[in-house]
Design a protein around this motif. Structure first.
Motif, short mmCIF file in Angstrom:
data_model
loop_
_atom_site.label_atom_id
_atom_site.label_comp_id
_atom_site.label_asym_id
_atom_site.label_seq_id
_atom_site.Cartn_x
_atom_site.Cartn_y
_atom_site.Cartn_z
N GLY A 169 36.80 34.78 40.30
CA GLY A 169 37.54 34.71 39.05
C GLY A 169 38.17 36.04 38.67
N SER A 170 37.46 37.13 38.92
CA SER A 170 38.01 38.45 38.61
C SER A 170 39.26 38.73 39.41
CB SER A 170 36.95 39.53 38.88
OG SER A 170 35.81 39.33 38.07
N ILE A 171 39.23 38.38 40.70
CA ILE A 171 40.40 38.60 41.55
C ILE A 171 41.58 37.76 41.06
CG2 ILE A 171 41.31 38.33 43.89
CD1 ILE A 171 38.47 38.89 44.91
N LEU A 172 41.30 36.49 40.74
CA LEU A 172 42.37 35.60 40.27
C LEU A 172 42.96 36.10 38.96
CD1 LEU A 172 40.95 32.06 41.06
CD2 LEU A 172 42.94 33.14 42.07
N VAL A 173 42.10 36.55 38.06
CA VAL A 173 42.59 37.01 36.76
C VAL A 173 43.49 38.23 36.92
CG1 VAL A 173 41.87 38.09 34.59
CG2 VAL A 173 40.72 36.04 35.40
#
Length: 502
Positions: free
Chosen positions: A289-293
């Motif tokens: 999720g951090s990468i996507l955000v």
């Protein structure tokens, strides 16, 4: 394509790309979440099945020992052999079950008649135990697993009874054969499991008492859980099932898998903490999720910066356009009363006149004049006079509510109201409502016979015809207004256009 539209499409494309990436990542994470849940569900089901089989097999072994005691007691001549042989005949199979305590034979009064531990416990009365009362009053109870108890023969060792009725040759109650299964057996069995820090496994009777549980707490043995959410879910389900609930004992939300043990009044419940099921998944979700955000934020930021650069170029045009619109509104509005001004009213009258011709509908008009207004200004001053005009305008707005109706300041102390698709009766009614509303303001006016501010209203109504001018409606309303003035003021007068005054 205009710069604004191009900026908008660029922004939408960037946001769509960002949202698409988020949606794809969300789908992948949700699938991984479902997989984690299904794995926990399958593992729990396998564990419960294995535990149920182990417990059922051990109780079946104990039941064989009880059957052996009953069969030995029913052998002819059992009372004539030596005590040592009789003890061996009855209890030679009583030591095969794991964690088995004493095997007792109770007579019809509940007194220990024989014990696998020797003669030390003989004579002890156990008629108050639930297993004895059950067999005493229920001849068809069969194999009975009782409530947990603390042994009076083994220094309070927590145990649960497994018992059968001892019948006489004619079927009468002759006593009970009971084996005490130590609860330490269940504790050892449950301790072999790895259910995580917040997992639990419990064995309960189907009427609510807790027999054993891990994590183990001696105070929980025998505790009635029949009112808890977990027990209600188990009782309302079938022989086996799953559900999510919060434990009454420790308040932890768990995924429970339960299975009833054969035809016995026992149910095995295994609970895995919902938080721990998803613990590994959450770590994966946070990383992904951090990468996507970060990626989506970068795309959105670039789209926003480019859009802002384009929109900055047309911001001045928007400001000029807004200023022009505000000037247009100001040009159509009377600054004192907030009603439309004369010029705007003339345009509306021309528009509604043509519409009435096309639709062959009526068009009515009210012309209002504040009575003795010059005398009011002379006595009270122009500021107070302005307040009177504001009050009249407010009264018009309260009484004229349809979207198509239009009120305007016609000039000085005169007001006009345009009423499309309104007949003579409607015009007269609205005119009377406005007159009454102004009079209800009760503004003092010493120079009128009424002692307060009033208005006179003239109305006219017609069916506009091709070739006629809208001025006809105003002319007839003006005549009606003067008729109201001549009639004593503070009244409404009117007529159909082209006819005599009413």
């Amino acid at each position: 394509m205009s710069p604004a539209v191009a900026a908008r499409w660029l922004m939408l494309t960037g946001m769509a790309l960002a949202l698409g990436m988020l949606a794809l990542g969300t789908v992948v994470l949700l699938q991984a979440r479902d997989v984690a849940w299904e794995q926990a569900k399958q593992a729990s089901s396998n564990l419960v099945t294995a535990l149920e089989r182990d417990i059922a097999r051990n109780i079946a072994t104990i039941d064989l020992s009880l059957d052996g005691v009953i069969a030995a007691l029913q052998e002819p001549g059992i009372d004539q052999i030596t005590p040592e042989l009789r003890h061996k005949a009855m209890f030679d199979r009583a030591t095969t079950a794991e964690h088995l305590g004493a095997v007792l034979v109770l007579d019809a009064e509940g007194r220990v008649a024989a014990s696998s531990n020797g003669s030390a416990s003989e004579g002890v009365i156990l008629a108050d135990r639930d297993y004895f009362r059950t067999h005493q009053h229920q001849p068809n109870a069969g194999l009975y697993v009782g409530h947990p108890f603390r042994s009076r023969l083994r220094n309070g060792d927590p145990s649960v009874s497994v018992s059968r009725r001892l019948p006489s040759p004619d079927g009468q109650f002759q006593g009970v054969v009971m084996a005490a299964l130590r609860i330490a057996y269940f504790a050892d069995l449950f301790d072999r499991l790895d259910l995580g820090a917040k997992g639990s496994v419990a064995l309960l009777r189907t009427d609510g008492p807790l027999i054993a549980r891990a994590p183990f707490n001696p105070a929980d043995i025998g505790r009635d859980l029949s009112r808890g959410e977990v027990f209600r879910q188990i009782l309302g389900g079938g022989p086996a099932g799953t559900f999510v609930a919060t434990s009454t004992l420790d308040g932890v939300e768990r995924f429970y898998t339960y299975r009833r043990i054969g035809s016995l009044p026992l149910v095995l419940s295994l609970g895995v903490s919902v938080e721990e099921i998803y613990d590994a998944w959450w770590r994966k979700a946070y990383a992904m999720g951090s990468i996507l955000v970060v990626l989506c934020a970068a795309i959105a930021a670039l789209s926003f910066l480019f859009r802002r650069a384009i929109l900055g170029r047309i911001a001045a045009e928007d400001a000029l356009r807004q200023a022009a619109e505000e000037l247009s509104v100001m040009a159509a509005t009377d600054g004192l009363t907030g009603l439309a001004n004369r010029r705007h009213f003339d345009a509306r009258l021309d528009e509604e006149w043509r519409r009435a011709i096309r639709g062959s509908t009526t068009l009515s008009l009210l012309l209002l004049d504040a009575d003795c207004f010059k005398a009011f200004n002379d006595r009270y001053g122009h500021l107070e006079g302005d307040e009177v005009l504001v009050g009249i305008a407010r009264s018009i707005r309260r009484c004229v509510r349809r979207p198509a109706d239009a009120g305007a300041r016609y000039g000085g102390e005169e007001f006009v109201v345009l009423l499309p698709e309104t007949d003579a009766a409607g015009a007269r009614t609205i005119g009377e409502a406005i007159r009454a509303a102004v009079e209800a303001l009760d503004i003092p006016h010493a120079d009128t016979p009424f002692g307060h501010v009033t208005v006179s209203i003239g109305w006219s109504c017609c069916y506009p015809q091709p070739g006629q001018a809208p001025a006809l409606l105003i002319t007839e309303a003006d005549r009606a207004l003067y008729a109201a003035k001549r009639g004593g003021r503070n009244r409404v007068a009117g007529q159909m256009a082209g006819l005599a005054a009413a």
